[in-house]
Design an enzyme around this catalytic site. Structure first.
Site, PDB file in Angstrom:
ATOM      1  N   CYS A 119      17.274  -8.215 -42.404  1.00 30.48           N
ATOM      2  CA  CYS A 119      16.283  -9.298 -42.431  1.00 30.48           C
ATOM      3  C   CYS A 119      16.539 -10.242 -43.603  1.00 30.48           C
ATOM      4  O   CYS A 119      16.258 -11.430 -43.523  1.00 30.48           O
ATOM      5  CB  CYS A 119      14.870  -8.732 -42.491  1.00 30.48           C
ATOM      6  SG  CYS A 119      14.646  -7.580 -43.847  1.00 30.48           S
ATOM      7  N   GLU A 149       6.886  -6.806 -42.202  1.00 31.98           N
ATOM      8  CA  GLU A 149       8.172  -7.153 -42.816  1.00 31.98           C
ATOM      9  C   GLU A 149       9.058  -7.628 -41.675  1.00 31.98           C
ATOM     10  O   GLU A 149       9.559  -6.824 -40.901  1.00 31.98           O
ATOM     11  CB  GLU A 149       8.729  -5.903 -43.503  1.00 31.98           C
ATOM     12  CG  GLU A 149       9.450  -6.202 -44.784  1.00 31.98           C
ATOM     13  CD  GLU A 149      10.892  -6.565 -44.529  1.00 31.98           C
ATOM     14  OE1 GLU A 149      11.140  -7.755 -44.203  1.00 31.98           O
ATOM     15  OE2 GLU A 149      11.742  -5.689 -44.637  1.00 31.98           O
ATOM     16  N   GLU A 178      16.856 -16.876 -36.228  1.00 35.41           N
ATOM     17  CA  GLU A 178      17.488 -15.676 -36.777  1.00 35.41           C
ATOM     18  C   GLU A 178      18.450 -15.104 -35.742  1.00 35.41           C
ATOM     19  O   GLU A 178      18.060 -14.801 -34.614  1.00 35.41           O
ATOM     20  CB  GLU A 178      16.417 -14.633 -37.130  1.00 35.41           C
ATOM     21  CG  GLU A 178      17.002 -13.465 -37.889  1.00 35.41           C
ATOM     22  CD  GLU A 178      15.959 -12.437 -38.297  1.00 35.41           C
ATOM     23  OE1 GLU A 178      15.067 -12.138 -37.486  1.00 35.41           O
ATOM     24  OE2 GLU A 178      16.049 -11.931 -39.430  1.00 35.41           O
ATOM     25  N   LYS A 187       7.034   5.789 -36.139  1.00 35.40           N
ATOM     26  CA  LYS A 187       7.598   5.524 -34.811  1.00 35.40           C
ATOM     27  C   LYS A 187       8.890   4.762 -35.049  1.00 35.40           C
ATOM     28  O   LYS A 187       8.896   3.548 -35.245  1.00 35.40           O
ATOM     29  CB  LYS A 187       6.604   4.671 -34.009  1.00 35.40           C
ATOM     30  CG  LYS A 187       6.704   4.819 -32.506  1.00 35.40           C
ATOM     31  CD  LYS A 187       8.067   4.545 -31.917  1.00 35.40           C
ATOM     32  CE  LYS A 187       8.311   3.084 -31.646  1.00 35.40           C
ATOM     33  NZ  LYS A 187       9.685   2.810 -31.149  1.00 35.40           N
TER      34      LYS A 187
HETATM   35  P1  ADP Z   1      14.207  -5.075 -33.205  1.00 38.54           P
HETATM   36  O1  ADP Z   1      14.838  -6.235 -32.563  1.00 38.54           O
HETATM   37  O2  ADP Z   1      14.304  -5.006 -34.689  1.00 38.54           O
HETATM   38  O3  ADP Z   1      14.426  -3.768 -32.492  1.00 38.54           O
HETATM   39  P2  ADP Z   1      11.462  -4.961 -32.438  1.00 38.54           P
HETATM   40  O4  ADP Z   1      10.479  -5.737 -33.200  1.00 38.54           O
HETATM   41  O5  ADP Z   1      11.484  -5.098 -30.976  1.00 38.54           O
HETATM   42  O6  ADP Z   1      12.767  -5.444 -33.069  1.00 38.54           O
HETATM   43  O7  ADP Z   1      11.366  -3.409 -32.757  1.00 38.54           O
HETATM   44  C1  ADP Z   1      10.914  -2.868 -33.976  1.00 38.54           C
HETATM   45  C2  ADP Z   1      10.088  -1.651 -33.664  1.00 38.54           C
HETATM   46  O8  ADP Z   1       8.919  -2.043 -32.949  1.00 38.54           O
HETATM   47  C3  ADP Z   1      10.768  -0.599 -32.812  1.00 38.54           C
HETATM   48  O9  ADP Z   1      10.387   0.697 -33.263  1.00 38.54           O
HETATM   49  C4  ADP Z   1      10.179  -0.866 -31.430  1.00 38.54           C
HETATM   50  O10 ADP Z   1      10.182   0.252 -30.566  1.00 38.54           O
HETATM   51  C5  ADP Z   1       8.762  -1.244 -31.783  1.00 38.54           C
HETATM   52  N1  ADP Z   1       8.083  -2.035 -30.769  1.00 38.54           N
HETATM   53  C6  ADP Z   1       8.640  -2.812 -29.800  1.00 38.54           C
HETATM   54  N2  ADP Z   1       7.683  -3.396 -29.057  1.00 38.54           N
HETATM   55  C7  ADP Z   1       6.488  -2.988 -29.552  1.00 38.54           C
HETATM   56  C8  ADP Z   1       5.121  -3.273 -29.233  1.00 38.54           C
HETATM   57  N3  ADP Z   1       4.789  -4.087 -28.211  1.00 38.54           N
HETATM   58  N4  ADP Z   1       4.153  -2.690 -29.975  1.00 38.54           N
HETATM   59  C9  ADP Z   1       4.478  -1.890 -31.026  1.00 38.54           C
HETATM   60  N5  ADP Z   1       5.739  -1.578 -31.365  1.00 38.54           N
HETATM   61  C10 ADP Z   1       6.745  -2.121 -30.664  1.00 38.54           C
END
Ligand code: ADP
Length: 497
Positions: free
Chosen positions: A297, A263, A391, A189
């Protein structure tokens, strides 16, 4: 025309020209149900880059069913056969690396050479795990007593892999390659902002002969990630992203008692002692906080400098930064909210009393049209300021003076994170001492920044747990089973006893 309305006009002009991508399920492009698309835009130009399916829980059901069906045969293949598959995909990726990089540039605005490094890195990971999986075996445990005991490393079945936008397909491959190598089927995903390279990669894998369903890609927002982690058919999750979302994913996984690799973020210190080769340390410090425009990161965003050379180092940093003309090699910040966040942190740094030694907010920091920022160096920072603790995920460096080795270690470890640290010193006894004392998953001494595949990578503290890269990652995607075989004595020997 204002730049805002120019941007709107661009969007309208290009919106009809980009294609809509479906999910990649069972070896073919599959529309979402119902068909709703999310848009991604190039943050360098504001132009529409792609529309991708906004996945739903039903899409997740379909992908898991496809992966579960494919996982049995895939797991049953001898490692040498899986290895050949990975080599074939790697060759296809190498041949089409420029195309993958072009897609990445369209969604991230990053410089093409950097996107190429990542695309070629995908092939490198596949080649590495295609090799090492053939040398990874269970153990025989000698206990005597007429028993033959051995261990098997078995795959989980279906692994869910959730990735961020900063290095999209490169983040994915770090989990995809080892997970596939040991016999799992995987569902990726990607971030809703950068899905196309992962979709194209899955298509290339299918064209290279990977059996249908072994690698599925589901696009969409966080709800799709949640549905993947929560799905009873998923046995293990690898998540790369923010600490906040990492905690959510870990909680969901805890409810299901499935393991996760996390990570997450960092606030990594680079420590420069007075006896270091300052020019090399300065060069590394600049690369450390500007690489991928600080959207990494592992970015080295705290620079701890021994007070005796503090002013000299700052002077060299500023001069080197200006000479480099990084504007050519820096991309934009990925999205408007992220762009605002970086600019807000520059204001926060100033309001906390730090001094901008280089960079600062651009005069026209409205975000209209593009999301470029200047690399910014703050001096006069102490480690309790927010710019030293939180961060930022942009090219903002906090320079902090220290007085002794103990002081340096205390400051370095006084953080919620623990991903990477750099140490610059000519005293190798001190280098080893610091490598022991610093609480982080990686410590670089007199060198920095390696994209190698071989070295285990992961965090301490809020930077996460579990390890990517190296042989460690192969272990992450298997479960150990111990098997006892009772051995009957040879009947003639038994009769003699
Ligand atoms: P970033 O700021 O790096 O985009 P996120 O942690 O929000 O940080 O996103 C990283 C991934 O996690 C993306 O693929 C995002 O769609 C997914 N994501 C965001 N919210 C959720 C959630 N509640 N559960 C699972 N995956 C999520």
């Amino acid at each position: 025309m204002s730049s805002q309305s120019a941007q709107t006009e661009n969007r309208a002009k290009f919106s009809d020209e980009v294609r809509v991508y479906g999910h990649w399920i069972g070896g073919r492009e599959t529309p979402s149900s119902p068909a709703v698309a999310l848009e991604s835009r190039n943050p360098a130009t504001g132009m529409l880059a792609a529309r991708v399916a906004a996945g739903t829980a039903e899409d997740v059901d379909a992908a898991v069913a496809s992966s579960a069906a494919a996982s049995k045969n895939w797991a049953a293949l001898p490692p040498a056969n899986r290895s050949r598959h990975l080599h074939r995909i790697a060759a296809a990726v190498r041949a089409q690396a420029a195309e993958i990089a072009t897609l990445e540039v369209a969604e991230t605005g990053k410089p093409f050479p950097l996107a190429m490094v990542e695309a070629e890195g995908v092939a490198e990971y596949l080649e590495y795990y295609a090799g090492v999986v053939r040398a990874e075996h269970g153990q025989v445990i000698e206990r005597g007593n007429g028993q033959h005991i051995y261990t098997r490393r078995e795959p989980f079945g279906v692994v869910g892999i959730i990735t961020p936008w900063n290095a999209p397909v490169y983040s994915a491959i770090r989990a995809v390659a080892p997970a596939l190598a040991v016999g799992n089927a995987v569902i990726v995903k990607p971030s809703e902002y950068t899905s196309t390279t992962t979709l194209r990669f899955a298509q290339i894998a299918s064209e290279a002969g990977l059996p249908d369903g072994v690698l599925n890609v589901l696009t969409g927002a966080g709800v799709v990630g949640t549905a993947v982690v929560s799905h009873p058919g998923v046995g293990k999750v690898s998540f790369t992203g923010s600490v906040t979302t990492g905690r959510i994913v870990a909680r969901l996984a805890a409810d299901r008692l499935i393991p996760v690799v996390l990570e997450l973020g960092g606030k990594s210190p680079h420590i420069i002692f007075a006896d270091a080769k300052l020019d090399e340390a300065v060069e590394a410090a600049i690369a450390g906080f500007t690489m991928n425009t600080g959207q990494v990161c592992a970015a080295g965003t705290r620079l701890l400098v021994e007070r005796a050379v503090h002013d000299d180092v700052v002077q060299q940093l500023v001069a080197a930064l200006e000479k480099k003309n990084l504007q050519e090699s820096l991309g934009p910040i990925i999205t408007e909210p992220q762009y605002r966040k970086v600019n807000d942190y520059i204001d926060i740094g100033l309001s906390e009393g730090a001094t901008v030694a280089s960079g600062g907010k651009l005069e026209d920091a409205t975000g209209a049209g593009n999301f470029f920022v200047q690399p910014t160096i703050f001096t006069g920072v102490h480690n309790q300021m927010r710019i030293a603790r939180e961060e930022i995920f942009g090219p903002v460096l906090s320079v902090i003076a220290f007085d002794s080795e103990d002081d340096a270690v205390d400051i370095a470890n006084d953080t919620n994170f623990g991903l990477v640290a750099g140490v610059w010193t000519a005293d190798m006894d001190r280098a080893f001492r610091l490598a022991d004392r610093i609480e982080s998953g990686q410590v670089f001494v007199n060198t920095f920044g390696s994209l190698d595949v071989e070295t285990p990578f992961g965090g301490y503290k809020d930077s996460g747990y579990g390890r990517e890269k190296g042989i460690e990652a192969l272990k992450e995607f298997t479960r150990v089973k111990s098997v006892w075989i009772g051995l009957r004595a040879n009947p003639s020997e038994a009769a003699e006893r």
